[in-house]
Design an enzyme around this catalytic site. Sequence first.
Site, PDB file in Angstrom:
ATOM      1  N   ARG A 154       0.822  -1.218   0.000  1.00  0.00           N
ATOM      2  CA  ARG A 154       0.000   0.000   0.000  1.00  0.00           C
ATOM      3  C   ARG A 154       0.855   1.266   0.000  1.00  0.00           C
ATOM      4  NH1 ARG A 154      -5.414  -0.766   1.914  1.00  0.00           N
ATOM      5  NH2 ARG A 154      -6.104  -2.727   1.019  1.00  0.00           N
TER       6      ARG A 154
ATOM      7  N   ASP B 138      -4.228 -13.433  -9.498  1.00  0.00           N
ATOM      8  CA  ASP B 138      -3.641 -12.616  -8.450  1.00  0.00           C
ATOM      9  C   ASP B 138      -2.585 -13.455  -7.754  1.00  0.00           C
ATOM     10  OD1 ASP B 138      -4.657  -9.798  -7.025  1.00  0.00           O
ATOM     11  OD2 ASP B 138      -3.398 -11.063  -5.744  1.00  0.00           O
TER      12      ASP B 138
END
Lengths: 129, 279
Positions: B34, B141
């Site tokens: 992030r 993913d």
Amino acid sequence: MRALVVDDSRAMRRIVGGVLASSGFEVLQAGDGREALDVLETQPEPPQLACVDWNMPVMDGLTFITRVRRRSEWRGITLMMVTTESEQERIVRALAAGAHEYLTKPFEADDLRQKLAFLGLLPDVPVEA
Amino acid sequence: MSLGAREFDFVRDLVRTESAIVLDAGKEYLVESRLLPLARAAGHPDVTSYVAEVALRRQPRSRTAVVEALTTNETSWFRDNDPFTALRTTVLPALAETRTRRSIRIWCAACSTGQEPYSVAMTVLDSPLLAGFDVTIVATDLSEEVLAKGRRGEYSQLEVNRGLPASLLVRHFTREGLSWRISPQLRSRVDFKQLNLLRPYTSLGRFDIVFMRNVLIYFDQATKQDILRRVRQVTAPDGYLFLGAAEMTRGLDDKWEREPAGRSALYRVREEDRSCVPW
């Protein structure tokens, strides 16, 4: 652009109105559906958007949406139900009555802006930088 | 370079103080993934040095950015809208005309919890031009955890609030308790597979459309170049690549060419480089 926020909670009117104002809307307010119809009657031009709570005294949001849809001069108003009611049947009823969108409380400011973008009332809002 | 223990502790304390969200030990990967875009934007080579600077300088703005990056959902339905408009109005009509075998393959790389591939699937289902087409959507993913959620196709009220139009919600989902479950028809359109983008993709087959949005930002220059080259090898010569709004191929793999599509842009292999790719 102008938007009408219809909610019996002053706090919710402030929250929804705040997001709309920060997105460039001039915000009108009403505390129930009846008052909202009165506000619309006094406007020389209808607002582009109305964000409407479902459960309110005097006249609820579903009745307000139905009344607005009956008036051809208000056809240009985009109607969004903003409510804690999240049952599938409620959403179907609101859309059938003429709501263009439905947003469930609680929501984040970006959720409302994304709905507006989808409705063509805002430039698109990237979710993250 | 992996995140230092002192830096992780700083971020964990900051996020807990500011948002009440607790980052357990073992969430270092989350913090890194992030914060990497913020670190890169601030000119840092890695997250550790970025966090060290944030801790040292005590600037409220950087601290808020760190907290927001760790507490905001990073995926949504029809994310950014414009790419899906381009898909609906430009790409799918073009493929409907040129794919005489009536088969289209789409790859969503880094699909996270499924919002992107299911948004693509809804767009495909609502495209009358594709009636009778066999459309395959492969969603990959790195994380088995997010893939499992995508396969379940079950989303909270807060998750469906993020970008999913109400008309599509009631058409393609069913309320189950406090959650919304995606329809079997949509679920069956998407094939979720675990894939590390640093490993080969040729086993996935060839694709007419590749969605690889907001993925390259996590990699260094050499890896971006390698990924774009290898994506080209699994894309049809006249196929389409979607990148994130802040990403581009220029200076990385110049065999890709940017093509404006409405308010969005997509990437295609340059005409002169198409013939050398067998398809």
